[in-house]
Design a protein around this motif. Sequence first.
Motif, PDB file in Angstrom:
ATOM      1  N   TYR A   1      47.939  43.300  39.508  1.00 21.54           N
ATOM      2  CA  TYR A   1      46.599  43.916  39.300  1.00 21.54           C
ATOM      3  C   TYR A   1      46.584  45.513  39.394  1.00 21.54           C
TER       4      TYR A   1
ATOM      5  N   GLN B   1      45.751  46.005  46.666  1.00 23.24           N
ATOM      6  CA  GLN B   1      44.872  45.453  47.865  1.00 23.24           C
ATOM      7  C   GLN B   1      44.176  46.520  48.416  1.00 23.24           C
TER       8      GLN B   1
ATOM      9  N   SER C   1      38.143  44.291  48.099  1.00 27.03           N
ATOM     10  CA  SER C   1      38.339  43.924  46.475  1.00 27.03           C
ATOM     11  C   SER C   1      39.093  42.459  46.695  1.00 27.03           C
ATOM     12  N   THR C   2      38.162  41.539  46.679  1.00 25.89           N
ATOM     13  CA  THR C   2      38.324  40.145  47.143  1.00 25.89           C
ATOM     14  C   THR C   2      37.853  39.101  45.938  1.00 25.89           C
ATOM     15  N   GLN C   3      38.565  38.251  45.660  1.00 28.34           N
ATOM     16  CA  GLN C   3      37.784  36.922  44.883  1.00 28.34           C
ATOM     17  C   GLN C   3      36.946  35.919  45.670  1.00 28.34           C
TER      18      GLN C   3
ATOM     19  N   MET D   1      36.648  44.357  40.796  1.00 29.04           N
ATOM     20  CA  MET D   1      38.018  44.432  41.539  1.00 29.04           C
ATOM     21  C   MET D   1      38.783  44.766  39.957  1.00 29.04           C
TER      22      MET D   1
ATOM     23  N   GLY E   1      42.659  40.611  39.499  1.00 27.25           N
ATOM     24  CA  GLY E   1      42.845  39.584  40.714  1.00 27.25           C
ATOM     25  C   GLY E   1      43.688  38.536  40.572  1.00 27.25           C
TER      26      GLY E   1
ATOM     27  N   LYS F   1      43.850  37.983  44.967  1.00 27.79           N
ATOM     28  CA  LYS F   1      42.538  38.332  45.995  1.00 27.79           C
ATOM     29  C   LYS F   1      41.943  37.108  46.235  1.00 27.79           C
ATOM     30  N   GLU F   2      42.431  35.763  46.097  1.00 24.21           N
ATOM     31  CA  GLU F   2      41.415  34.878  46.678  1.00 24.21           C
ATOM     32  C   GLU F   2      41.498  34.555  47.981  1.00 24.21           C
TER      33      GLU F   2
ATOM     34  N   MET G   1      36.153  40.422  37.995  1.00 23.73           N
ATOM     35  CA  MET G   1      37.550  41.204  38.163  1.00 23.73           C
ATOM     36  C   MET G   1      38.093  41.606  36.861  1.00 23.73           C
TER      37      MET G   1
END
Length: 765
Positions: free
Chosen positions: A172, A176, A193-195, A222, A225, A229-230, A468
């Motif tokens: 990405y 992170q 920065s998360t899904q 984001m 992802g 980033k899940e 994202m």
Amino acid sequence: MRQALPHDSGIKHVQGTAHYIDDIREPDGTLHVAIGQSPIARGRLLSLDLTAVRACPGVVAVLTVADIPGRNDVSPTFGDDPLFADRDISFHGQALFAVVAIERDIARRAARLAKVETEAEAPSITVEHALERAETVLPDYAFGRGDADAAIANAPHRLEGQFRVGGQEHFYLEGQIALAIPGEDGDIFVYSSTQHPTEVQHVVARVLDIPDAYVTCETRRMGGGFGGKESQATQWAVTAALAARVTGRPCKLRLDRDDDFVLTGKRHDFRSDWKVGFDNDGVVTGYHVEHLARCGNSADLSGGVVDRAMFHSDNAYFLPAVHVGSKRLKTNTVSNTAFRGFGGPQGMLAIEHVMDEIAWATGRDPLDVRYANFYGADRNLTPFGMEVEEIDTLHGLVQTLERSSDYRARRQEIAEFNASSPIMKRGLALTPVKFGISFTLVHLNQAGALVHVYQDGSVHLNHGGTEMGQGLYIKVAQVVAEEFGIAMERVRITATTTAKVPNTSPTAASSGSDLNGMAARIAAGAIKRRMTAHAAEAFGVPEAQIEFRDDRVFIGNESLPFAELVKKCVLARVQLSEAGFYKTPKITWDRATATGRPFLYFAYGAACSEVVVDTLTGENQLRRVDILHDVGRSINPAIDIGQIEGGFVQGMGWLTTEELVFDTQGRLLTHAPSTYKIPVASDVPEDFRVALYPNANRESTIYRSKAVGEPPLMLANSVFCALADAIHAVDPTQPVPLDAPATPEAILRACEALRGRPMGQRGGG
């Protein structure tokens, strides 16, 4: 609706004005966090002397297991991912402690001053190591029907082999990162920065030993992802939150790119052991496959990933007698995780390789072998018992692409070229995609949205999906604008936050638009019905004669601006706010009995790729790609075509240039752009043709559209198969010994194997 509108942040992306977490103005006193890592891949932590770290000027705190008030667990489910290793070390680079300092550079330098004493053991790195030690992260699992082995044994023709598929780094653009800000009464606010903001909220609360309601997680956008980033954004958000809790000051953690490579999981690499029986026409009578997945040091999301690989082990083909088995192998490498396609690409590529093997063995055109094995009206049950209902879509789409790509004529032309070209060989392949849409973990198929209509006619939209770069926000905003019949400019898209929409699912499984679009439509629809009822009463007309369009509301023979009706509703005390909720219908799945309907529907696609290969160097070029993809009735064709193009190129990278290499000590050698090669602009074919297949989803999805996030990645299977086709021209009497990724080195090895000489002994020229 169905307008090809630009991405809502597109201009900001180009101008560099789109705000990501590192662009947020840091609150006064913000501290920075760096990770202290394990120097070994497997063994025990004997002692950890952090005296020099704490004494380093600028260091405010050093965090270890002893500082965790709650559970030392950042796993999504199984409790096997500690925030910091306490005693047992299970992969090289594993987090042992964190340094909190006034500057990021100080924190990173201080982390290297730790004196770490360990007792190392020989690590398990490969599938074979894990098999020898019989180490798994989860139990074996299988399903199928009939007696596959007997069907294979009794078939006129039989083949068997091993096929290896490599992993993939998410790469990405935004690494992170998290920023945690302590509040009053123990509250904490986390930008992540998360899904999966809900999971970040929940795990932060778990580790800090506070209620979920004390934690707010917000994600505006984001910088990519792709599944990375899940679940694996969580650890860094938790570390930042713990630092904020301990110091009482805002804390930010941004992983260096090299550390990001080392500390975060990849796509699972597989070894698929297969056997197949087939008749003279190449029709499969029995198929047996065992997917051996290298999961890394913990379970993470491997349960769902490997299950989906199994679900897609048939791709578009009916398998009369079939056994699909799996092992989730534990190795001393970073825990592999979700990646676009979530296991589907690995299972799908294996069966495509088998189709090519059958074609080579029978001398038939590979596309004809594929046609012969397609699902049909009386051959429509998957290995897990779900009915394939859109047989006509599968056949019609592939046949249309065969014609539009001029497959047959090009096939003949390439055969003539290869016959007269001893070194340069061209290859062509047309491969299908059938991809199931829904989370296979049933409870994740739910979404919420919050819609407010303000008295000036502007609309506030919030939902549980995360942006994202894939265009989810603009699609859901289009849904709300369509429901109210207003211009897009009236709809204000707001950051995803657990404070507005609770208990959300991750933005994954290609379901973002399906779930959040429907939840937003339900919320907007409820408000619209209340407005309609008020207008009908106020104007004395039936509700059926009221229509919302063109920024106006038409009431019988009269009309007024949308904002004017909103103002009248406010004065009449009509509720103009609604929380919408949607859960996917029809889906059921009992894993223990392997029965049910795990997917609401299938998305289809096909790609025809042409390559040219230098058989003396392995260098190759993708010359032309034709894609036809089924997105149902597209909500936004421009966004969907962008997803198809991007997914294809990412899949092409996975299968051609991206190679993960670990040494015998478990150290990742391909840990930076200098050693890990993603596709660049010059890898994209100059002749790149993408079209949407005219179709409407038969299921009642949002405006009869279909998901588009993940399926296009598997269109790149055609590139791998085209490369194999070109190599096959070196000696058409032999199968091609090619695994993925088909790097130039791998292609050269395969060419030399077909020539019957080992690498390095290519004679004269």
